[in-house]
Design a protein around this motif. Structure first.
Motif, PDB file in Angstrom:
ATOM      1  N   PRO A 199      -4.485   6.949 -18.185  1.00 35.38           N
ATOM      2  CA  PRO A 199      -4.458   7.188 -16.735  1.00 35.38           C
ATOM      3  C   PRO A 199      -4.854   5.932 -15.967  1.00 35.38           C
ATOM      4  CG  PRO A 199      -6.454   8.098 -17.661  1.00 35.38           C
ATOM      5  CD  PRO A 199      -5.686   7.510 -18.821  1.00 35.38           C
ATOM      6  N   ALA A 200      -3.956   5.458 -15.096  1.00 37.44           N
ATOM      7  CA  ALA A 200      -4.236   4.280 -14.273  1.00 37.44           C
ATOM      8  C   ALA A 200      -3.242   4.262 -13.131  1.00 37.44           C
ATOM      9  CB  ALA A 200      -4.131   2.995 -15.095  1.00 37.44           C
ATOM     10  N   SER A 201      -3.660   3.671 -12.028  1.00 36.33           N
ATOM     11  CA  SER A 201      -2.798   3.596 -10.851  1.00 36.33           C
ATOM     12  C   SER A 201      -1.774   2.473 -11.024  1.00 36.33           C
ATOM     13  CB  SER A 201      -3.643   3.314  -9.613  1.00 36.33           C
ATOM     14  OG  SER A 201      -4.129   1.989  -9.651  1.00 36.33           O
ATOM     15  N   PRO A 202      -0.723   2.501 -10.194  1.00 34.76           N
ATOM     16  CA  PRO A 202       0.268   1.421 -10.272  1.00 34.76           C
ATOM     17  C   PRO A 202      -0.330   0.040 -10.059  1.00 34.76           C
ATOM     18  CG  PRO A 202       1.147   3.259  -9.006  1.00 34.76           C
ATOM     19  CD  PRO A 202      -0.291   3.566  -9.268  1.00 34.76           C
ATOM     20  N   ALA A 205       0.834  -1.204   0.000  1.00 35.56           N
ATOM     21  CA  ALA A 205       0.000   0.000   0.000  1.00 35.56           C
ATOM     22  C   ALA A 205       0.868   1.253   0.000  1.00 35.56           C
ATOM     23  CB  ALA A 205      -0.934  -0.005   1.204  1.00 35.56           C
ATOM     24  N   ARG A 206       1.948   1.219   0.768  1.00 37.39           N
ATOM     25  CA  ARG A 206       2.830   2.390   0.807  1.00 37.39           C
ATOM     26  C   ARG A 206       3.530   2.598  -0.528  1.00 37.39           C
ATOM     27  NH1 ARG A 206       3.905   0.185   5.900  1.00 37.39           N
ATOM     28  NH2 ARG A 206       5.960  -0.607   5.285  1.00 37.39           N
ATOM     29  N   ARG A 207       3.911   1.497  -1.185  1.00 36.04           N
ATOM     30  CA  ARG A 207       4.561   1.634  -2.498  1.00 36.04           C
ATOM     31  C   ARG A 207       3.596   2.224  -3.519  1.00 36.04           C
ATOM     32  NH1 ARG A 207       7.298  -3.211  -0.911  1.00 36.04           N
ATOM     33  NH2 ARG A 207       5.609  -4.514  -1.697  1.00 36.04           N
ATOM     34  N   VAL A 208       2.357   1.717  -3.529  1.00 40.21           N
ATOM     35  CA  VAL A 208       1.361   2.236  -4.475  1.00 40.21           C
ATOM     36  C   VAL A 208       1.074   3.703  -4.194  1.00 40.21           C
ATOM     37  CG1 VAL A 208      -1.026   2.025  -5.254  1.00 40.21           C
ATOM     38  CG2 VAL A 208       0.333  -0.042  -4.845  1.00 40.21           C
ATOM     39  N   ALA A 209       0.938   4.061  -2.907  1.00 34.63           N
ATOM     40  CA  ALA A 209       0.648   5.444  -2.542  1.00 34.63           C
ATOM     41  C   ALA A 209       1.796   6.370  -2.924  1.00 34.63           C
ATOM     42  CB  ALA A 209       0.371   5.534  -1.035  1.00 34.63           C
ATOM     43  N   ALA A 210       3.033   5.904  -2.693  1.00 34.67           N
ATOM     44  CA  ALA A 210       4.181   6.741  -3.033  1.00 34.67           C
ATOM     45  C   ALA A 210       4.265   6.974  -4.531  1.00 34.67           C
ATOM     46  CB  ALA A 210       5.467   6.086  -2.516  1.00 34.67           C
ATOM     47  N   ALA A 211       3.992   5.916  -5.310  1.00 35.07           N
ATOM     48  CA  ALA A 211       4.060   6.064  -6.764  1.00 35.07           C
ATOM     49  C   ALA A 211       3.008   7.030  -7.288  1.00 35.07           C
ATOM     50  CB  ALA A 211       3.893   4.692  -7.435  1.00 35.07           C
ATOM     51  N   ASP A 258       1.671   9.498  -5.398  1.00 29.98           N
ATOM     52  CA  ASP A 258       1.738  10.740  -4.614  1.00 29.98           C
ATOM     53  C   ASP A 258       0.473  10.923  -3.774  1.00 29.98           C
ATOM     54  OD1 ASP A 258       2.923  12.996  -3.642  1.00 29.98           O
ATOM     55  OD2 ASP A 258       2.247  14.294  -5.270  1.00 29.98           O
ATOM     56  N   VAL A 259       0.089   9.861  -3.073  1.00 35.02           N
ATOM     57  CA  VAL A 259      -1.109   9.886  -2.235  1.00 35.02           C
ATOM     58  C   VAL A 259      -0.699   9.967  -0.770  1.00 35.02           C
ATOM     59  CG1 VAL A 259      -3.085   8.516  -1.444  1.00 35.02           C
ATOM     60  CG2 VAL A 259      -2.557   8.657  -3.884  1.00 35.02           C
ATOM     61  N   ASP A 260      -1.354  10.844  -0.010  1.00 34.96           N
ATOM     62  CA  ASP A 260      -1.145  10.951   1.428  1.00 34.96           C
ATOM     63  C   ASP A 260      -1.970   9.858   2.105  1.00 34.96           C
ATOM     64  OD1 ASP A 260      -0.864  11.566   4.064  1.00 34.96           O
ATOM     65  OD2 ASP A 260      -1.648  13.617   3.903  1.00 34.96           O
ATOM     66  N   LEU A 261      -1.288   8.905   2.731  1.00 34.01           N
ATOM     67  CA  LEU A 261      -2.000   7.771   3.304  1.00 34.01           C
ATOM     68  C   LEU A 261      -2.924   8.164   4.453  1.00 34.01           C
ATOM     69  CD1 LEU A 261       0.568   4.817   3.343  1.00 34.01           C
ATOM     70  CD2 LEU A 261      -1.565   4.969   2.070  1.00 34.01           C
ATOM     71  N   THR A 262      -2.678   9.299   5.087  1.00 38.95           N
ATOM     72  CA  THR A 262      -3.563   9.695   6.186  1.00 38.95           C
ATOM     73  C   THR A 262      -4.966  10.020   5.695  1.00 38.95           C
ATOM     74  OG1 THR A 262      -2.867  12.006   6.006  1.00 38.95           O
ATOM     75  CG2 THR A 262      -1.619  10.585   7.509  1.00 38.95           C
ATOM     76  N   ALA A 263      -5.097  10.226   4.379  1.00 36.19           N
ATOM     77  CA  ALA A 263      -6.414  10.522   3.818  1.00 36.19           C
ATOM     78  C   ALA A 263      -7.144   9.278   3.344  1.00 36.19           C
ATOM     79  CB  ALA A 263      -6.273  11.506   2.663  1.00 36.19           C
ATOM     80  N   VAL A 264      -6.488   8.096   3.474  1.00 34.02           N
ATOM     81  CA  VAL A 264      -7.057   6.860   2.951  1.00 34.02           C
ATOM     82  C   VAL A 264      -7.708   6.058   4.068  1.00 34.02           C
ATOM     83  CG1 VAL A 264      -6.557   4.707   1.733  1.00 34.02           C
ATOM     84  CG2 VAL A 264      -5.308   6.802   1.150  1.00 34.02           C
ATOM     85  N   ARG A 265      -8.907   5.563   3.828  1.00 32.76           N
ATOM     86  CA  ARG A 265      -9.617   4.731   4.800  1.00 32.76           C
ATOM     87  C   ARG A 265      -9.122   3.299   4.704  1.00 32.76           C
ATOM     88  NH1 ARG A 265     -14.071   1.347   4.906  1.00 32.76           N
ATOM     89  NH2 ARG A 265     -15.318   1.394   6.840  1.00 32.76           N
ATOM     90  N   GLY A 266      -8.684   2.748   5.842  1.00 32.29           N
ATOM     91  CA  GLY A 266      -8.183   1.388   5.858  1.00 32.29           C
ATOM     92  C   GLY A 266      -9.280   0.380   6.118  1.00 32.29           C
ATOM     93  N   THR A 267      -9.292  -0.682   5.350  1.00 28.58           N
ATOM     94  CA  THR A 267     -10.308  -1.734   5.513  1.00 28.58           C
ATOM     95  C   THR A 267      -9.693  -3.048   5.953  1.00 28.58           C
ATOM     96  OG1 THR A 267     -10.128  -2.392   3.192  1.00 28.58           O
ATOM     97  CG2 THR A 267     -11.751  -0.693   3.734  1.00 28.58           C
ATOM     98  N   ARG A 318      -6.032  -1.386   9.140  1.00 31.52           N
ATOM     99  CA  ARG A 318      -4.801  -1.323   8.348  1.00 31.52           C
ATOM    100  C   ARG A 318      -5.122  -1.013   6.886  1.00 31.52           C
ATOM    101  NH1 ARG A 318      -0.778  -6.096   6.780  1.00 31.52           N
ATOM    102  NH2 ARG A 318       1.221  -5.028   6.961  1.00 31.52           N
ATOM    103  N   ILE A 319      -4.337  -0.115   6.304  1.00 33.59           N
ATOM    104  CA  ILE A 319      -4.534   0.259   4.903  1.00 33.59           C
ATOM    105  C   ILE A 319      -3.839  -0.762   4.021  1.00 33.59           C
ATOM    106  CG2 ILE A 319      -4.103   2.021   3.149  1.00 33.59           C
ATOM    107  CD1 ILE A 319      -4.041   4.078   5.407  1.00 33.59           C
ATOM    108  N   VAL A 320      -4.565  -1.303   3.070  1.00 29.03           N
ATOM    109  CA  VAL A 320      -4.005  -2.239   2.101  1.00 29.03           C
ATOM    110  C   VAL A 320      -4.028  -1.584   0.729  1.00 29.03           C
ATOM    111  CG1 VAL A 320      -4.625  -4.284   3.433  1.00 29.03           C
ATOM    112  CG2 VAL A 320      -6.271  -3.317   1.826  1.00 29.03           C
ATOM    113  N   SER A 321      -3.360  -2.225  -0.234  1.00 25.53           N
ATOM    114  CA  SER A 321      -3.207  -1.611  -1.552  1.00 25.53           C
ATOM    115  C   SER A 321      -4.556  -1.348  -2.223  1.00 25.53           C
ATOM    116  CB  SER A 321      -2.325  -2.487  -2.439  1.00 25.53           C
ATOM    117  OG  SER A 321      -2.859  -3.794  -2.532  1.00 25.53           O
ATOM    118  N   GLU A 322      -5.549  -2.230  -1.966  1.00 24.71           N
ATOM    119  CA  GLU A 322      -6.860  -2.012  -2.573  1.00 24.71           C
ATOM    120  C   GLU A 322      -7.496  -0.724  -2.060  1.00 24.71           C
ATOM    121  OE1 GLU A 322      -5.771  -4.770  -1.380  1.00 24.71           O
ATOM    122  OE2 GLU A 322      -5.981  -6.338  -2.891  1.00 24.71           O
TER     123      GLU A 322
END
Length: 454
Positions: free
Chosen positions: A179-182, A130-136, A138-147, A152-156
């Motif tokens: 346009p597509a995510s990693p 999840a951190r690798r996908v977010a870094a690629a 440029d997503v701030d993980l604090t804004a992502v809802r973990g399921t 815990r935040i997962v790549s999905e």
């Protein structure tokens, strides 16, 4: 759950591991874990792995996530109910002592809400992927809802976040104009899908994971199927095992050396005429080479040897093996005591043994005991090759095709007859210079072939 404190030590992953980095604690401080539960994500110089608990208990880390520590170092405790983390001396406080000593980097147990939760040491609970996908992206993980478990935040979760926000708020990894995510790119690659052929349903035409479900993947090339399978058994299997063992056990090196054959060709033409009415067999070009190879070994005994028991054993007799192609493989009949035989007898024996090999009449005894081997591919148009030494020998001589050469005499070209010898030798027993001297001696004998007749 344990009733005795258990040390959690950094495991040694592989023989060469000296230290590792605790990439992430996977459970919060004070959480109850069972034997086999994943405790942490460990990063080493070779792999990233999840480390499991070796016992049950209440988990208390003693180092922070992100720390690099040596293999075998204490990184946490598994404690009994009511038992407190150890004091600096490393002794856990018994149950009921009333003393409290919070473990370093202790964090509150996570809760699930609209954004990512903090775990041990105030680190955001998220998976490495999840951190690798977010870094690629440029997503701030604090804004992502973990399921995931415990919020815990997962790549999905990162993928869903990317699909839900406006396109101008997220930086995507470019791939042409698609346009597509990693994560979507990774899935498309695994499924063999060309993203340029996919219609995105996300904001700004972004391709979501669901968009891939209805796409027919690009068909992969069908692996070639064998028309026939030849098992490595019988003669073929024996050859395979012996040649593989030869290359594994020896330090093999090959010299190439061109020799003049004019005198041999001329003498052979004379013998055809003079022996036409006799019982003497006319030697072939290979017969001349067999005799020359055997005689040269008298001057270079290191080539007529074997290596065993960490020693080079020089052999008194020259038992000359020569390779014969037969259906399904290769045989090496042996001419015993080849040095003592006159050339006509070498020719007689080589012809008889080769015929017996091709007709399947040769006996096992006639295939044993070679101290040196000659093999020829000249009849197949080959000039130079790298023959493989027969196990037990230290050298093998390859013979190329007889061909035209050119020698310059007073600025005038002179046509010559030449061929190339390929000597493979075991560098454990023979160095390059002695091997070259052997080839020179063979060449000198071929230049004056009358010496080979007796």
């Amino acid at each position: 759950m344990t009733d005795v404190a258990v040390e959690v030590l950094l495991p040694k992953i592989g023989l060469t591991m000296q230290e590792g980095t605790i990439d992430e604690w996977l459970v919060p401080t004070g959480a109850a874990v069972a034997e086999g539960d994943a405790l942490l994500r460990l990063a080493t110089d070779k792999v990233d792995v999840d480390v499991e608990a070796e016992a049950g208990g209440l988990f208390h880390p003693v180092v922070a996530a992100g720390a690099t520590v040596p293999a075998g170092a204490l990184i946490g405790w598994l404690l009994a109910e009511g038992e407190q983390p150890p004091d600096p001396a490393g002794t856990p406080t018994p149950v009921g002592s009333g003393t409290t000593a919070p473990a370093p980097d202790a964090g509150a147990a996570p809760s699930v809400n609209g954004t990512g939760e903090k775990g041990v040491g105030d680190r955001l609970l998220s998976s490495p992927n999840a951190r690798r996908v977010a870094a690629a992206a440029d997503v701030d993980l604090t804004a992502v809802r973990g399921t995931g478990p415990g919020g815990r935040i997962v790549s999905e979760d990162v993928e869903d976040f990317l699909a839900a926000v406006p396109g101008d708020l997220v930086t995507l990894v470019p791939s042409g104009d698609t346009p597509a995510s990693p994560l979507v790119r990774k899935l498309a690659k695994e499924r063999g899908i060309d993203l340029s052929e996919v219609n995105g349903t996300g904001p700004g035409g972004r391709i979501r994971r669901a968009d891939l479900d209805g796409v027919t993947p690009v068909p992969e090339a069908t692996p070639a199927r064998p028309s026939k399978v030849i098992p490595l058994t019988g003669m073929r299997g024996t050859i395979a095992r012996r040649m593989h063992a030869s290359l594994q056990e020896m330090a093999q090196l090959t010299h190439g050396y061109e020799v003049r054959m004019d005198a041999v060709v001329s003498l052979r033409d004379r013998l055809k005429e003079e022996w036409a009415d006799s019982d003497l067999p006319v030697p072939s070009i290979n017969d001349f080479l067999l005799k020359a190879a055997a005689l040269a070994l008298r001057e270079h005994p290191l080539l007529n040897a074997t290596v065993r028991e960490d020693a080079i054993h020089l052999l008194d007799e020259v038992h000359l093996g020569f390779a014969v192609a037969v259906p399904g493989g290769l045989m090496v009949p042996v001419i015993e005591d080849a040095v003592a035989l006159p050339l006509p007898e070498v020719a007689r024996r080589s012809s008889s043994l080769a015929q017996a090999a091709r007709e399947g009449r040769i006996s096992p005894a006639q295939l044993e005991g070679a101290t040196f081997t000659v093999t020829s591919l000249g009849g197949y148009g080959v000039d130079f090759f790298t023959p493989v030494i027969n196990p037990g020998n230290v050298a093998i001589l390859g013979v190329g095709r007889l061909r035209d050469g050119v020698e310059w005499v007073d600025d005038r070209p002179l046509r010559t007859r030449v061929l190339t010898l390929s000597l493979t030798f075991d560098h454990r027993a023979v160095d390059g210079a002695p091997a070259a001297e052997y080839l020179r001696t063979v060449g000198e004998l071929l230049s004056k072939p009358l010496r080979l007749l007796v």
